[in-house]
Structure formats: structure tokens, C-alpha cells
Design a protein around this motif. Sequence first.
Motif, PDB file in Angstrom:
ATOM      1  N   ARG A 165       0.780  -1.070  -0.047  1.00 54.56           N
ATOM      2  CA  ARG A 165       0.102   0.011   0.129  1.00 54.56           C
ATOM      3  C   ARG A 165       1.020   1.309  -0.057  1.00 54.56           C
ATOM      4  N   TRP A 166       2.015   1.272   0.884  1.00 51.54           N
ATOM      5  CA  TRP A 166       2.772   2.357   0.816  1.00 51.54           C
ATOM      6  C   TRP A 166       3.373   2.586  -0.709  1.00 51.54           C
ATOM      7  N   LEU A 167       3.270   1.708  -1.703  1.00 52.45           N
ATOM      8  CA  LEU A 167       3.957   1.835  -3.081  1.00 52.45           C
ATOM      9  C   LEU A 167       2.669   2.306  -3.735  1.00 52.45           C
ATOM     10  N   SER A 168       1.300   1.761  -3.547  1.00 50.43           N
ATOM     11  CA  SER A 168       0.390   1.881  -4.508  1.00 50.43           C
ATOM     12  C   SER A 168      -0.251   3.342  -4.132  1.00 50.43           C
ATOM     13  N   GLN A 169       0.195   4.012  -2.934  1.00 50.64           N
ATOM     14  CA  GLN A 169      -0.272   5.268  -2.467  1.00 50.64           C
ATOM     15  C   GLN A 169       0.899   6.149  -2.199  1.00 50.64           C
ATOM     16  N   CYS A 170       1.913   6.041  -3.256  1.00 55.48           N
ATOM     17  CA  CYS A 170       3.288   6.627  -3.006  1.00 55.48           C
ATOM     18  C   CYS A 170       2.851   8.320  -3.182  1.00 55.48           C
ATOM     19  N   SER A 171       3.452   8.992  -2.233  1.00 55.34           N
ATOM     20  CA  SER A 171       3.415  10.523  -2.199  1.00 55.34           C
ATOM     21  C   SER A 171       4.781  10.939  -2.314  1.00 55.34           C
ATOM     22  N   THR A 172       5.711  10.456  -2.869  1.00 54.09           N
ATOM     23  CA  THR A 172       7.139  10.938  -2.907  1.00 54.09           C
ATOM     24  C   THR A 172       6.985  12.017  -4.015  1.00 54.09           C
ATOM     25  N   PRO A 173       7.145  13.320  -3.986  1.00 53.94           N
ATOM     26  CA  PRO A 173       7.267  14.074  -5.114  1.00 53.94           C
ATOM     27  C   PRO A 173       8.131  13.822  -6.277  1.00 53.94           C
ATOM     28  N   GLN A 174       7.523  14.188  -7.420  1.00 53.44           N
ATOM     29  CA  GLN A 174       8.237  13.917  -8.760  1.00 53.44           C
ATOM     30  C   GLN A 174       8.726  12.268  -8.891  1.00 53.44           C
ATOM     31  N   THR A 175       7.517  11.400  -8.543  1.00 63.24           N
ATOM     32  CA  THR A 175       7.595  10.080  -8.960  1.00 63.24           C
ATOM     33  C   THR A 175       6.349   9.417  -9.223  1.00 63.24           C
ATOM     34  N   ARG A 176       6.560   8.813 -10.365  1.00 59.45           N
ATOM     35  CA  ARG A 176       5.372   8.142 -11.018  1.00 59.45           C
ATOM     36  C   ARG A 176       5.388   6.808 -11.370  1.00 59.45           C
ATOM     37  N   LEU A 177       4.360   6.198 -11.178  1.00 63.92           N
ATOM     38  CA  LEU A 177       4.507   4.510 -11.566  1.00 63.92           C
ATOM     39  C   LEU A 177       4.405   4.257 -12.843  1.00 63.92           C
ATOM     40  N   SER A 178       5.540   3.701 -13.492  1.00 60.75           N
ATOM     41  CA  SER A 178       5.778   3.590 -14.906  1.00 60.75           C
ATOM     42  C   SER A 178       5.159   2.242 -15.191  1.00 60.75           C
ATOM     43  N   ALA A 179       5.345   1.082 -14.415  1.00 62.33           N
ATOM     44  CA  ALA A 179       4.708  -0.154 -14.831  1.00 62.33           C
ATOM     45  C   ALA A 179       4.751  -1.026 -13.378  1.00 62.33           C
ATOM     46  N   GLY A 180       3.895  -2.004 -13.447  1.00 67.58           N
ATOM     47  CA  GLY A 180       3.711  -2.852 -12.282  1.00 67.58           C
ATOM     48  C   GLY A 180       3.317  -4.266 -12.716  1.00 67.58           C
ATOM     49  N   TYR A 181       3.608  -4.975 -11.636  1.00 70.77           N
ATOM     50  CA  TYR A 181       3.713  -6.664 -11.972  1.00 70.77           C
ATOM     51  C   TYR A 181       3.260  -7.250 -10.859  1.00 70.77           C
ATOM     52  N   LEU A 182       2.765  -8.390 -11.043  1.00 72.06           N
ATOM     53  CA  LEU A 182       2.410  -9.396  -9.978  1.00 72.06           C
ATOM     54  C   LEU A 182       3.611 -10.507 -10.347  1.00 72.06           C
ATOM     55  N   THR A 183       4.211 -10.842  -9.190  1.00 72.33           N
ATOM     56  CA  THR A 183       5.122 -12.172  -9.178  1.00 72.33           C
ATOM     57  C   THR A 183       4.732 -13.397  -8.583  1.00 72.33           C
ATOM     58  N   THR A 184       4.916 -14.398  -9.186  1.00 70.68           N
ATOM     59  CA  THR A 184       4.747 -15.834  -8.624  1.00 70.68           C
ATOM     60  C   THR A 184       6.154 -16.427  -8.634  1.00 70.68           C
ATOM     61  N   GLY A 185       6.216 -17.636  -7.898  1.00 65.24           N
ATOM     62  CA  GLY A 185       7.478 -18.533  -7.785  1.00 65.24           C
ATOM     63  C   GLY A 185       8.518 -17.603  -7.051  1.00 65.24           C
ATOM     64  N   VAL A 186       8.190 -16.314  -6.541  1.00 63.03           N
ATOM     65  CA  VAL A 186       9.203 -16.004  -5.582  1.00 63.03           C
ATOM     66  C   VAL A 186       8.380 -15.682  -4.302  1.00 63.03           C
ATOM     67  N   GLY A 187       8.963 -16.460  -3.214  1.00 61.76           N
ATOM     68  CA  GLY A 187       8.448 -16.362  -2.040  1.00 61.76           C
ATOM     69  C   GLY A 187       6.924 -16.970  -2.010  1.00 61.76           C
ATOM     70  N   GLN A 188       5.994 -16.491  -1.368  1.00 61.49           N
ATOM     71  CA  GLN A 188       4.606 -16.838  -1.309  1.00 61.49           C
ATOM     72  C   GLN A 188       3.938 -15.994  -2.236  1.00 61.49           C
ATOM     73  N   THR A 189       4.178 -14.530  -2.418  1.00 59.57           N
ATOM     74  CA  THR A 189       3.510 -13.665  -3.201  1.00 59.57           C
ATOM     75  C   THR A 189       4.251 -12.536  -3.408  1.00 59.57           C
ATOM     76  N   GLY A 190       4.007 -11.739  -4.377  1.00 60.31           N
ATOM     77  CA  GLY A 190       5.058 -10.489  -4.486  1.00 60.31           C
ATOM     78  C   GLY A 190       4.574  -9.623  -5.556  1.00 60.31           C
ATOM     79  N   VAL A 191       5.041  -8.529  -5.644  1.00 61.16           N
ATOM     80  CA  VAL A 191       4.759  -7.432  -6.728  1.00 61.16           C
ATOM     81  C   VAL A 191       5.878  -6.749  -7.257  1.00 61.16           C
ATOM     82  N   ILE A 192       6.243  -6.122  -8.356  1.00 62.24           N
ATOM     83  CA  ILE A 192       7.273  -5.355  -8.640  1.00 62.24           C
ATOM     84  C   ILE A 192       6.775  -3.900  -9.205  1.00 62.24           C
TER      85      ILE A 192
END
Length: 444
Positions: A165-192
Motif C-alpha cells: 500500500r505504501w507503493l500504491s499510494q506513493c506520495s514521494t514528489p516527482q515520482t510516477r508509477l511507470s509499470a507494475g507486475y504481480l510475481t509468482t514463484g518468488v516467496g509466497q506472493t509478490g509485486v514489482i
Amino acid sequence: MAGSHRASRGGGRAAAREARRQQTRKRNQTIAAGVAVVVLVGGGGVAALNAFGGDKAAGPKAGNSPSDDKPSQSKVLADDKTLLDAAGAKSLGAAGAWAVAKTTDGEATPNSSFVCQPQRYADPSGLRTWVRTFQNPATKETAVQYVEVSNDQPTAAKTYNAVVRWLSQCSTPQTRLSAGYLTTGVGQTGVIAVFGQTPGATTKYKTVAVTLVGQATMVVEHDTVAAKPPLPAAVLATANTAAKKICAESGGCGTGAPVAKPALLPNTDSPGFMAPVDLPLLPAIDKPWVSATAKAAGPGTGCEKLDFKKAKAAKYGSVTYVTPDAKVPTEFGLDDTVAKFASTNAAASFVSQIRKNVDNCEKNVSNAKVESTGTLQTSTIKGESWKATYATGDGKKYVYRIGIAGSGDRAVYLLFPVLKSLDLTDAAFNETLARAVDRSAAYK
């Protein structure tokens, strides 16, 4: 005509700014109280979690302090031998040689170790925290591994959700989400998540993998400078290497081959609308975008002739994005309106009619000059954007960027007033329109 519309939206944005300030104060108080919030997990499921912490001032970290009186003698990740080493970081890039720059734990860890991190711990009651930084002197690239160890796996799952949620609601200035991914096979669950900063001929990108590994929540960030967003393969491989070392002690080892599937981080604040981190970056603004619910768009600027009721939209709503801490005119901001129709054909017909209205605007609105700035045409999205200029007769001109696009049973309308030194490129506006359409899939 155009001038009155502009004034009304400007007033709306001023109200949105003040409302957002009040919301921010209330949200900070709520988070400090540690109430339950709801977040999306893995792009679909819903989980309740405790909103750990609330400010950047970190208290003692359980398991890292001599005064800790918890029965936390667990040896899970008790030393730094389970952290990623220089050899493991090699998968971030073959060029040059990676080296460990610094390793810290507990209260010695920085308040912010990776992009969009608003406070030192996601789980202040956990066992321990590790932060290890890396450098590649040859390529000037840097990386960081951040690991929080919770008292048990259910709490670790909450910690993981808090970091996402920190990432999805990011409030760092001059920062934009360029791309996102769900990961499998790495730990139990994950995102990039790939975040872009300081746009230009080259951009600084921060590629961040968040992984749940048993009792541990792990973040791996890789910082690069490039002309386009990096692919997730390098960070995926490195996160997998790091997770394997951790899961040997913590549990939660992954199964199957590591895979990263494109998927945006969930916007739990306003499902169906863009998150502030989706908004384009403007060099003149060094403060973050924030969002506030707004009244649904009226007829538009004069060209569009929007009428969602007449078009029989089943549901529609708007969100306004502003920068309340930036020194900008009150009318600055971007409006995102999403409408849901009874069928794909009804949505497509609405979008087609708005496109026709704007394309023919100069014939019907005497003081308007309209220039098409691009079309959106993919297997799932169809739309168009324009720059419309209205002359008021007293020497003043009002300029807007307008966008309309549809996908499935949804239509998305964007409006952005062009002000002095505050404009977007055609490409940036069209990319924002496409992102808004992607986000609209969650509008129910």
C-alpha cells in the motif's frame, strides 16, 4: 462559455485542495490510532490489515532493543548471513562489480530506505529489521535490500500488505508509477513496481520488488538511469535469489519458476480511478499529486457536450487531482471521469459521439480552435485527445487538453487546463488517458 466553465472547475479544485488537506490530517490521526484498513491482495482478493504506525518517528523495534521484554528470542534472520550478498546482486546487471556498501539493523536503519517508504517500519512490533545497500562503481547503479521479520506469518502478511500500500499510494514528489507486475514463484506472493523520477531524455528509475517470505517481508530496489522503463527480469531474478536465502529460515519458499505478470498496483483509495502516483510529472512541480472526489463533469469545455444522463450511463463519477502544497493557480489540476454503461456498444457509441462533437467543434463553436493531439487504438482501448483553445473576445484565451476513450462497457473522460509553464506533452497526456482507462476496469 469557456471562461465560466474554467472558473467553476477552478473553484472546484480549490475546494478539493482544502478537502484534501482535511482528509490528510484525519488520515494521519487515523493511522496513528492503528485502525483496520482494507487492501487488495494480488489484484483481486481483499484482506483486512492493521495500519501499523503513523509517522516517521520510529519507536523501539522489537527484537533489536535491549529493553525488549517480548518472548522474541527467535533466531529467524538473527544475523546478516541470510541477506543478499555481492555475488547474488550480480543478477541486477552483468557489467561492473557489485559490492555491499553498508548493512544496518534495528533502530540504526534509516527512516526511509526505498522509494515511497513513509516511515521506518511497517511492523513496529516485529522481531527485527535489516537494511543492506549495494553499489556498482562501474555503472554508478545502486540497490538496497530491506527485510522486516514479524513475530509470525499472519502478521508478516499484514506487513507485506502495508508495504504494498505504501507503493500504491506513493506520495514521494516527482515520482510516477511507470509499470507494475504481480510475481509468482518468488516467496509466497509478490509485486514489482517500476517508478520513474525526473523525466527528460533519460530518467531515473527505481524498480522495487516486494515479496512475502514466511515471517519476512522483503523489498529489493534497483536504481538505474535509462531512456525507458526497465523490464522486471533483473530485479525478479535478484529477488528470487534473496528470497531463497531467507525462506530457508523463515519459511514461505516459492514454488515454480519466477514469473512477473503485468498488473497495476491496486488503488484502494478510489477503485476505478487513477492513484496519484499514476499522474504525469511536470518539471515545474516538486510536490506530490493528491486526489479528492469531485462532482461529475458537466457539459465539458464547450466542445464535448457531455451528458451522461442522456447517454443513459448506469453509473458515473469523477475524481480531481491537485497539488495542494505547490505554488500553482487554483484552476490547476486534472479531472478524471469514469462512466459505466449497460453494454460495450453503449459505451462505444458514447465515446464515438464525443469524438465527433470535439472533431467538429470549430464548425459549431465560433470562438474555438481545436487540434487533435493523438488517437488511442489498441485491442482493448479506443479514444482520442485534443488541445482546445477558446478566445473570450477580450484578448484572453483558455486552453485545455481533452481526452475521451472507451474500453469494454466503460468510458473515461480527462480534462486538463493548460496554464503558463504548466502543460503536458501530447505523449504524456495520451499515456495518462491510457492509464486512466486501465484503472477504470476496477470501477463497479
